[in-house]
Motif scaffolding. Structure first.
Motif, PDB file in Angstrom:
ATOM      1  N   SER A 173       0.849  -1.181   0.000  1.00 58.47           N
ATOM      2  CA  SER A 173       0.000   0.000   0.000  1.00 58.47           C
ATOM      3  C   SER A 173       0.886   1.233   0.000  1.00 58.47           C
ATOM      4  CB  SER A 173      -0.919   0.006   1.218  1.00 58.47           C
ATOM      5  OG  SER A 173      -0.156   0.013   2.418  1.00 58.47           O
ATOM      6  N   GLY A 174       0.360   2.323  -0.510  1.00 61.06           N
ATOM      7  CA  GLY A 174       1.133   3.546  -0.551  1.00 61.06           C
ATOM      8  C   GLY A 174       0.226   4.768  -0.601  1.00 61.06           C
ATOM      9  N   PRO A 175       0.714   5.933  -0.204  1.00 62.35           N
ATOM     10  CA  PRO A 175       2.071   6.128   0.347  1.00 62.35           C
ATOM     11  C   PRO A 175       2.252   5.571   1.760  1.00 62.35           C
ATOM     12  CG  PRO A 175       0.842   8.183   0.408  1.00 62.35           C
ATOM     13  CD  PRO A 175      -0.025   7.204  -0.307  1.00 62.35           C
ATOM     14  N   GLN A 184       8.063   5.699  -3.776  1.00 62.24           N
ATOM     15  CA  GLN A 184       7.676   4.299  -3.636  1.00 62.24           C
ATOM     16  C   GLN A 184       8.498   3.684  -2.529  1.00 62.24           C
ATOM     17  OE1 GLN A 184       7.347   3.383  -8.324  1.00 62.24           O
ATOM     18  NE2 GLN A 184       7.034   1.603  -7.058  1.00 62.24           N
ATOM     19  N   ASP A 185       7.812   2.883  -1.722  1.00 69.46           N
ATOM     20  CA  ASP A 185       8.530   2.170  -0.673  1.00 69.46           C
ATOM     21  C   ASP A 185       9.077   0.841  -1.156  1.00 69.46           C
ATOM     22  OD1 ASP A 185       7.995   4.181   1.155  1.00 69.46           O
ATOM     23  OD2 ASP A 185       6.054   3.327   1.675  1.00 69.46           O
ATOM     24  N   ILE A 186       8.508   0.330  -2.230  1.00 70.66           N
ATOM     25  CA  ILE A 186       8.966  -0.968  -2.727  1.00 70.66           C
ATOM     26  C   ILE A 186       8.881  -0.951  -4.247  1.00 70.66           C
ATOM     27  CG2 ILE A 186       6.667  -1.986  -2.498  1.00 70.66           C
ATOM     28  CD1 ILE A 186       8.069  -4.642  -1.866  1.00 70.66           C
ATOM     29  N   TYR A 187       9.897  -1.520  -4.877  1.00 73.04           N
ATOM     30  CA  TYR A 187       9.938  -1.655  -6.328  1.00 73.04           C
ATOM     31  C   TYR A 187      10.050  -3.138  -6.656  1.00 73.04           C
ATOM     32  CZ  TYR A 187      11.087   3.355  -6.469  1.00 73.04           C
ATOM     33  OH  TYR A 187      11.068   4.709  -6.334  1.00 73.04           O
ATOM     34  N   THR A 195      14.080   1.862   1.580  1.00 76.21           N
ATOM     35  CA  THR A 195      13.335   1.506   0.364  1.00 76.21           C
ATOM     36  C   THR A 195      13.789   0.120  -0.086  1.00 76.21           C
ATOM     37  OG1 THR A 195      13.062   3.795  -0.328  1.00 76.21           O
ATOM     38  CG2 THR A 195      12.859   2.119  -2.023  1.00 76.21           C
ATOM     39  N   ARG A 196      12.827  -0.722  -0.366  1.00 72.84           N
ATOM     40  CA  ARG A 196      13.131  -2.107  -0.750  1.00 72.84           C
ATOM     41  C   ARG A 196      12.946  -2.265  -2.256  1.00 72.84           C
ATOM     42  NH1 ARG A 196       9.947  -7.147   1.823  1.00 72.84           N
ATOM     43  NH2 ARG A 196       8.223  -5.902   1.018  1.00 72.84           N
ATOM     44  N   ILE A 197      13.893  -2.923  -2.875  1.00 70.80           N
ATOM     45  CA  ILE A 197      13.861  -3.182  -4.314  1.00 70.80           C
ATOM     46  C   ILE A 197      13.963  -4.692  -4.517  1.00 70.80           C
ATOM     47  CG2 ILE A 197      14.978  -2.760  -6.538  1.00 70.80           C
ATOM     48  CD1 ILE A 197      16.154  -0.208  -5.205  1.00 70.80           C
ATOM     49  N   ILE A 198      12.932  -5.270  -5.119  1.00 65.18           N
ATOM     50  CA  ILE A 198      12.905  -6.714  -5.405  1.00 65.18           C
ATOM     51  C   ILE A 198      13.156  -6.889  -6.898  1.00 65.18           C
ATOM     52  CG2 ILE A 198      11.532  -8.819  -5.362  1.00 65.18           C
ATOM     53  CD1 ILE A 198       9.975  -7.635  -3.040  1.00 65.18           C
ATOM     54  N   LEU A 199      14.252  -7.540  -7.217  1.00 69.62           N
ATOM     55  CA  LEU A 199      14.631  -7.787  -8.613  1.00 69.62           C
ATOM     56  C   LEU A 199      14.536  -9.282  -8.882  1.00 69.62           C
ATOM     57  CD1 LEU A 199      15.748  -7.068 -11.375  1.00 69.62           C
ATOM     58  CD2 LEU A 199      18.046  -7.149 -10.410  1.00 69.62           C
ATOM     59  N   ARG A 200      13.578  -9.632  -9.689  1.00 74.83           N
ATOM     60  CA  ARG A 200      13.447 -11.030 -10.115  1.00 74.83           C
ATOM     61  C   ARG A 200      14.242 -11.212 -11.408  1.00 74.83           C
ATOM     62  NH1 ARG A 200       9.492 -13.678  -7.318  1.00 74.83           N
ATOM     63  NH2 ARG A 200       8.024 -12.369  -6.155  1.00 74.83           N
ATOM     64  N   VAL A 201      15.114 -12.194 -11.414  1.00 76.46           N
ATOM     65  CA  VAL A 201      15.980 -12.447 -12.569  1.00 76.46           C
ATOM     66  C   VAL A 201      15.373 -13.571 -13.399  1.00 76.46           C
ATOM     67  CG1 VAL A 201      18.303 -13.058 -13.318  1.00 76.46           C
ATOM     68  CG2 VAL A 201      17.985 -11.701 -11.242  1.00 76.46           C
ATOM     69  N   ILE A 202      15.259 -13.332 -14.689  1.00 70.45           N
ATOM     70  CA  ILE A 202      14.721 -14.327 -15.625  1.00 70.45           C
ATOM     71  C   ILE A 202      15.894 -15.082 -16.246  1.00 70.45           C
ATOM     72  CG2 ILE A 202      13.323 -14.666 -17.689  1.00 70.45           C
ATOM     73  CD1 ILE A 202      12.000 -11.976 -17.061  1.00 70.45           C
ATOM     74  N   ARG A 203      15.826 -16.386 -16.189  1.00 70.50           N
ATOM     75  CA  ARG A 203      16.944 -17.195 -16.690  1.00 70.50           C
ATOM     76  C   ARG A 203      16.987 -17.188 -18.209  1.00 70.50           C
ATOM     77  NH1 ARG A 203      14.868 -23.255 -15.020  1.00 70.50           N
ATOM     78  NH2 ARG A 203      13.024 -23.341 -16.321  1.00 70.50           N
ATOM     79  N   ILE A 204      18.186 -17.195 -18.733  1.00 67.00           N
ATOM     80  CA  ILE A 204      18.438 -17.203 -20.171  1.00 67.00           C
ATOM     81  C   ILE A 204      19.441 -18.317 -20.458  1.00 67.00           C
ATOM     82  CG2 ILE A 204      19.312 -15.880 -22.131  1.00 67.00           C
ATOM     83  CD1 ILE A 204      16.682 -14.849 -21.113  1.00 67.00           C
ATOM     84  N   ASN A 205      19.204 -19.041 -21.516  1.00 69.61           N
ATOM     85  CA  ASN A 205      20.124 -20.108 -21.931  1.00 69.61           C
ATOM     86  C   ASN A 205      21.299 -19.453 -22.652  1.00 69.61           C
ATOM     87  OD1 ASN A 205      21.329 -22.485 -22.553  1.00 69.61           O
ATOM     88  ND2 ASN A 205      19.728 -23.202 -23.932  1.00 69.61           N
TER      89      ASN A 205
END
Length: 1004
Positions: free
Chosen positions: A164-166, A515-518, A609-619
């Motif tokens: 939720s924000g702000p 933003q508090d979270i990305y 501030t929290r930053i969540i980076l999801r990494v997508i796998r690549i062959n």
């Protein structure tokens, strides 16, 4: 004769049934298997090596069979839920019989698919609801598909994250676990005015096997006017004004605030007021009529109730009291007496003493005070009179205390007072001290004018903070000049003083970010220095350094060198993202970064501030070999399915080492010589080996990585090819072979020395590893083996054959030598193989007389035998051969009975499957007729040649004796057909057996 044809056709029939072999049958094919993968292989020895030999009789577009090699592959990726789950393919090689291949499509659990709603899966699905949206009413229904639902799979919905924000921390929404409907659940109130303006929900759909997909929806909250105005209260809910307040002068200002954004407030009196006026927009109260307390109709106390109404018609009221203070008016005299030159009165000169001349009148307009009369009596005397007459008297004047002294301030702060904005209410700032010379007169303190921020103690003069101070509030002044009035009991006299207060900023506001979270998703091969996020943060503190912002990236050991923060810009680098890491897999393949945003005030305040980076796998990596070369060895007598070796390749893409192996070249033969397990890389034997034919194989193996992309993409698969060398190790499985296996030679009795060379070879042993010995027929050691070097030996005579040394030398003497040839000279005797060759030597006498043609040649017989061969075999229990023989016989009878039932009425098969009936046979032929026609014994012994030579070796005297005159008859019951008639005898199995009369004995 018919019985032999039947047996022959049955044998042909059994060979046809077994001629096509399927390597794997049935085939269990996973539904997500890539096309082109070898599923099975057909093999027919009768068409091996022929082109265009294999085909499917039933047409199919889903599978193909290689016409030359018989390899069966699929042409597409199957879907268990939509495609047929079983295929029956008829494999044909042009023969009489076919083979049915069964292919079963195996269900593979598939993850749910959230892409049915692209906005949901991409995280851009946005909705807007009012803040008074009802509970449990549907806001959004997640549309998720799962092909496994048709087979009993069930989806469960859940909310993974709710942001939720702000303002953070609300838990307001929920999702129905069965139907995926998102709605308000009421755990926390949905209040736009409390800071809950937008929500970001991550909704996950999970199937029974734990596979899941998830999407994101954004819910914006629409503000509605649902808040009532709130008044800022006056101290003690009262204000003081003086009775001398002019009409239209400012009395006070009421102020109400509304938490609803962009809402305006209107003010009004709830009851009609005649003394005061109210501005409906500003809330300023002014005097409408004179408040003079000398007017009996005016009151000292007025109660005012003010109503505040916002745009949404929400109202609130506030009641307070207005106290009117009395002001003591001075005595008023006749203006003719008190102004100007005064009053001029003319009197006669003879006016008597103490005569009344003039009366001075005064009045006090204050209520409750009586008017006092003062009379001045003036004695009149003649100025010209020189009379000295007088009278003397005493006048006593009593002095009464009169409040005629004003208070005097003896202490007040001269310098401005500096205060911080966060001082608690009630903090004392300064103290005013004053005195009054009037006896028994008390001193009181008050502010001049309305002051809500500060308060002063009426009796002690202490100035304190009465309202919370906020430097950042635009309505709060940054300094004040306070006017303090000091007055006596009856407010007769007063004095004033001033106090300057300066407000200072305090670092009491931490930085706030947009933003508090990305939540970000990026592929692992994104270039270094790619911007990840740009932070936008502010600090409400009004002065430097309290509002100077700095950024600090909180790093852990794993992501220490993967991210760089420059000012407010977060970038990737100096190291690139790496999905292929076992530590990263334990982190669910996502980085959780924390950026501390701090100000430079004292004390330093910060926010995270929290930053969540999801990494997508690549062959991105090719499979790599674990050794420089793959070389294996295998003995040539190894059985099928023997492990040859294992090749191992590694793949640095996650999941690690998820590769498949396939032989793509060098694997010749039908069926091929080797096969490889696609998952393990183990190469195993599929066909028999012969080192003497092929001693080395070089096969090409392709290694392909699988499942290394987030979404399977055959075009992006990476592969490598390696050559595997397989050496076939020799096993002594080939005995020596002599050419010819037996032969005759003639020598003269006078010859001495080598006269013929033995020609013997061994496919798996060189010539020098063969040993030769004469083991039989060498009477008196007349012959020896003479060998020179590694070549095969010569047969030589050991001495001359003289007439005087032998009896009967005048005749031809014949020797039959049995020579044994043994391989692996000097090796283990248990593995040695032997062969024999027979040499018949006719020793002719040396004579000058020409031999007559009437000389009788002694017949000989030749024998070739294997003298020694050690075999290792499995010996079953005694009951096993009998049970196996009985089972085979019963199975053969059943198969023939079934075939007879199926084909008995087919004209083409009438000879194979005749009907049971009696048939008359012609009488047996005579001896002469039999001699002219084919005989039963000739059909079996046509290839047998009688030996007319004398038997020189023991054990050979019975050759050819049992074949002459042999005949096939039924010896069970000769009386069944005395007249030479064959009868059709019924058997329980439905078959028939002919019985033939014996034929007359025939002789050469």
């Amino acid at each position: 004769m018919n019985i032999f044809k039947i047996l022959l056709m049955c044998e042909v029939f059994s060979n046809i049934v077994a001629e096509i072999q399927i390597l794997i049958n049935p085939v269990n094919l996973p539904e997500n298997k890539l096309p082109g993968t070898e599923l099975s292989r057909a093999y027919d020895k009768d068409v091996a090596g022929k082109p265009n030999a294999y085909r499917f009789l039933n047409k199919t577009k889903d599978f193909v069979i290689d016409a030359n090699s018989g390899v069966i592959t699929a042409t597409k990726i199957f879907n268990y839920e939509t495609d047929p789950t079983r295929f029956l393919l008829i494999v044909d090689t042009g023969g009489v019989m076919r083979h049915v291949l069964t292919i079963n499509i195996i269900d593979v659990p598939e993850p749910p698919d959230c892409t049915a709603d692209p906005l949901f899966s991409s995280g851009s699905a946005t909705f807007e609801i009012a803040e008074d949206y009802p509970l449990f009413q549907s806001i959004y229904k997640a549309t998720v598909t799962d092909e496994d639902i048709a087979h009993g799979d069930r989806l469960t919905y859940s909310i993974e994250t709710e942001l939720s924000g702000p303002k953070r921390g609300a838990h307001t929404f929920g999702v129905d676990p069965v139907n995926g409907v998102v709605s308000l659940r009421g755990e926390d109130a949905l209040d736009f005015d409390a800071g809950y303006h937008t929500f970001q929900l991550s909704v996950r759909a999970t199937d029974s096997s734990g596979l899941f997909c998830q999407g994101t929806i954004i819910i914006n909250i629409r503000n509605i006017n649902d808040e009532t105005p709130q008044f800022e209260l006056f101290p003690m809910d009262s204000i003081n004004v003086t009775e001398k307040k002019p009409i239209g002068d400012f009395v006070a200002r009421v102020k109400a605030t509304d938490r609803d954004q962009d809402s305006s407030i209107m003010y009004s009196f709830k009851t009609h007021q005649e003394m005061f006026a109210l501005d409906p927009f500003t809330g300023i109260i002014t005097v409408l009529q004179s408040l003079n307390l000398d007017n009996p109709s005016n009151s000292r106390i007025y109660s005012l109730e003010i109503e505040a109404r916002d745009d949404g018609n929400n109202t609130n009221s506030y009641m307070f009291t207005v106290f009117v203070e009395n002001v003591d008016d001075p005595i008023s005299c006749d203006p003719n007496f008190s102004t100007g030159a005064g009053v001029s009165v003319s009197v006669d000169e003879n006016i008597p003493p103490s005569a009344f001349i003039y009366a001075i009148l005064s009045r006090d307009p204050d209520l409750g005070q009586e008017v006092e009369f003062f009379q001045l009596v003036i004695a009149v005397r003649n100025r010209d009179s020189l009379s000295l007459e007088s009278c003397v008297g005493t006048i006593t004047i009593n002095i009464q205390n009169v409040n005629d002294e004003s208070p005097v301030l003896i202490y007040r702060p001269d310098a401005p007072i500096n205060i911080n904005e966060n001082l608690p209410v009630g903090t004392k700032l300064a103290t005013f001290t004053a005195t009054d010379r009037d006896i028994e007169d008390a001193i009181h303190y008050e502010f001049i004018g309305t002051q809500k921020v500060f308060a002063i103690n009426e009796d002690l003069g202490d100035v304190t903070v009465a309202y919370p101070l906020d430097y950042e509030d635009e309505t709060t002044p940054k300094s004040w000049v306070l006017y303090v009035r000091v007055y006596d009991n009856e407010r007769t006299h007063s004095t004033t003083g001033t106090l300057t207060v300066i407000l200072h900023d305090v670092n009491d506001n931490p930085p706030r970010c947009s933003q508090d979270i990305y939540v970000i998703e990026l592929p692992e091969n994104i270039p270094v220095d790619t911007p990840l996020v740009s932070l936008s943060c502010t600090d409400r503190d009004g002065t430097i350094p309290n509002n100077n912002i700095t950024y600090h990236l909180i790093k852990d050991t794993f992501s220490n060198k993967t991210f760089t923060l420059t000012n407010n810009e977060l970038k990737i680098g100096p190291m690139h993202l790496d999905y292929d890491n076992p530590i990263f897999s334990g982190m669910d393949f996502k980085y959780i970064l924390f950026v501390r945003v701090s100000d430079e005030g004292i004390p330093m305040l910060s926010t995270i501030t929290r930053i969540i980076l999801r990494v997508i796998r690549i062959n991105e990596l090719n499979p790599l070999r674990t050794m420089m070369a793959f070389t294996f060895s295998i003995f040539e007598n190894s059985p099928v399915d023997t492990l040859v070796g294992k090749i191992t390749y590694t793949d640095g893409d996650w999941p690690f080492n998820n590769v498949q192996y396939a032989i793509v070249g060098g694997n010749f033969g039908i069926p091929p010589t080797f096969y490889i397990e696609s998952d393990t890389g183990m190469i195993k034997l599929l066909n028999s080996l012969d080192r003497e034919a092929v001693s080395q194989y070089k096969i090409a193996v392709r290694i392909t990585d699988v499942a290394n992309d987030a979404l399977p993409d055959p075009l992006r698969q990476r592969s490598a090819t390696t050559q595997v060398t397989i050496h076939v190790l020799n096993v002594n499985d080939e005995p020596p072979v002599c050419t010819p296996p037996h032969f005759e030679i003639q020598i003269y009795a006078t010859f001495r020395g080598p006269f013929t060379r033995l020609n013997c070879l061994d496919k798996d042993s060189p010539q020098d590893h063969l040993s030769y010995s004469i083991i039989r027929g060498n009477t008196n050691n007349q012959f020896t083996l003479w060998r020179e070097g590694a070549e095969s030996p010569f047969l030589a005579t050991g001495q001359n054959f003289q007439y005087d040394l032998f009896q009967g030398i005048q005749d031809v003497v014949t020797f039959q030598l049995l020579i044994e040839v043994t391989d692996e000279l000097g090796e283990n005797a248990a593995t040695q193989l032997t062969a024999t060759t027979t040499v018949i030597i006719h020793v002719l006498p040396w004579t000058t007389t020409q031999p007559t043609s009437s000389r009788k040649t002694v017949p000989t017989s030749m024998t070739t035998s294997v003298l020694r061969k050690i075999s290792y075999y499995w010996r079953p229990d005694s009951w096993f051969p009998a049970a196996l023989t009985l089972t085979g016989a019963l199975l053969g009878m059943c198969l023939y009975a079934v075939a007879w039932c199926l084909f008995k009425d087919v004209p083409a098969c009438s000879r194979l499957f005749p009907h049971c009936h009696r048939q008359r046979i012609q009488p047996s032929p005579t001896v002469k007729e039999a001699s002219q026609g084919p005989r039963y014994e000739n059909s079996l012994s046509a290839g047998t040649k009688l030996n007319t030579r004398p038997n020189l070796l023991p054990g050979n005297d019975k050759v050819g004796q049992n074949l002459e005159g042999s005949v096939f008859v039924d010896s069970e019951d000769d009386s069944c057909h005395p007249t030479g008639v064959a009868e059709c005898c019924e058997l329980p199995s439905g078959c028939w057996k002919p019985k033939l009369a014996p034929l007359p004995e025939q002789r050469e």
